[in-house]
Design a protein around this motif. Sequence first.
Motif, short mmCIF file in Angstrom:
data_model
loop_
_atom_site.label_atom_id
_atom_site.label_comp_id
_atom_site.label_asym_id
_atom_site.label_seq_id
_atom_site.Cartn_x
_atom_site.Cartn_y
_atom_site.Cartn_z
N LEU A 22 4.56 5.25 1.43
CA LEU A 22 3.63 6.36 1.16
C LEU A 22 4.36 7.56 0.56
N LEU A 46 -0.55 12.93 0.94
CA LEU A 46 0.52 13.52 1.75
C LEU A 46 0.88 14.93 1.30
N VAL A 61 0.28 8.19 11.00
CA VAL A 61 0.20 7.31 9.83
C VAL A 61 -0.52 6.03 10.27
N GLY A 88 -3.29 7.47 5.47
CA GLY A 88 -3.22 6.04 5.23
C GLY A 88 -4.10 5.66 4.05
N GLU A 89 -3.98 4.41 3.62
CA GLU A 89 -4.78 3.92 2.49
C GLU A 89 -6.25 3.85 2.86
N HIS A 106 -5.56 10.71 2.36
CA HIS A 106 -4.55 9.77 1.85
C HIS A 106 -3.50 10.55 1.07
N TYR A 142 6.23 1.40 5.93
CA TYR A 142 4.96 1.81 5.29
C TYR A 142 4.99 3.31 4.97
N THR A 143 5.53 4.10 5.91
CA THR A 143 5.67 5.55 5.66
C THR A 143 6.62 5.79 4.50
N TYR A 163 -2.32 2.21 9.49
CA TYR A 163 -2.32 1.04 8.60
C TYR A 163 -3.09 -0.09 9.30
N SER A 175 5.48 6.97 -3.00
CA SER A 175 4.41 6.89 -4.00
C SER A 175 3.78 8.24 -4.33
N SER A 221 -7.95 1.93 6.13
CA SER A 221 -6.99 1.85 7.24
C SER A 221 -7.62 2.21 8.59
#
Length: 361
Positions: free
Chosen positions: A268, A229, A241, A44-45, A227, A264-265, A243, A271, A48
Amino acid sequence: MENRELILSIKDLQISFKTDSGTVSAVRGVNFELHKGETVAIVGESGSGKSVTTKAVMGLLASNAKIEQGSIYYTWNDFHTGEKKEVDLVKLSEEELQKEIRGQKIAMVFQDPMTSLDPTMTIGKQIMEPMIYHYKKSKKEAYEKAVELLQLVGITDAERRMKNYPHQLSGGMRQRIVIAIALSCDPYVLICDEPTTALDVTIQAKILKLIQDIQKKKDLSVIYITHDLGVVAKVADHINVMYAGKIVETGTTEEIFYDPRHPYTWGLLSSMPDLTTNSDELYTIPGTPPNLVKEIKGDAFARRNQYALNIDYRIDPPMFDVKGSDTHKVASWLMHEKAPKVEMPETLKQRIEAMKRGEEV
């Protein structure tokens, strides 16, 4: 996993921090399990709640932190009696955690080795110290075990290195020393908090391989906090995961990478740097994480979620089971049987297909 012996179970963990701005609800009802020999990743960011959750396991929370509710059950087989024992780590005193748990049964490898090592002590002394403290080993026994550990973590000329100070070693070697210290009392659980962040890519790969090799040799259970993956894909059996202080999707590594269900996944995974598309731009999740000082109404991700439903702004979604799986769960109203059918972004679909074909991403 063939061996499903439960070693750590976190139930409804809620942690807050008192700050000048107000009370921060950093962890808001986390549940997860760790089994013997298994690797669980928490992704997670920043902010989180990943590190806070695992620091609670170690009893290393800051003085302004408070565990509002929940339990952290740790189970082990007593070496002397052979009996299975279980303890709620939340209920232990600082003294009990220091004497019985920290370093001895559960050990942690932190992000920056320079902040974990004492610059005024030799490497050898720092590896020997936990063994002398926890197991009352003689200096000779501790010295011999320390040399063995240095060899185990791939440091050559171990006896000479015992006399070195941290500043005399490279970043990769210092991280190996931190791993050796963590393993010095033969823990059952190893928590790795961003263990490769400060290292270059080639050293990162070596450290990850090293932890995997040691895990197999010693049948360790490992928790990875990251963070990244890309790291998770290489090491984890199971992924949580996170958040805004909650686990929003959980499943096996294959389920999270090949069949992600939470928006959200999707963000991630989208990105991650990618070599398979022609796009010059890297995807970013729009908006910013919510302010955890303020009460969150509904789903914390709703304001950043292009697929958010009306209900997301009013009611926090429960964990829904993904059909056909005992391990895959998702906290999203999109999983409700009456929710409109929403597909993941086409670019992510293409990326997943490339991953399935074994292409580099």
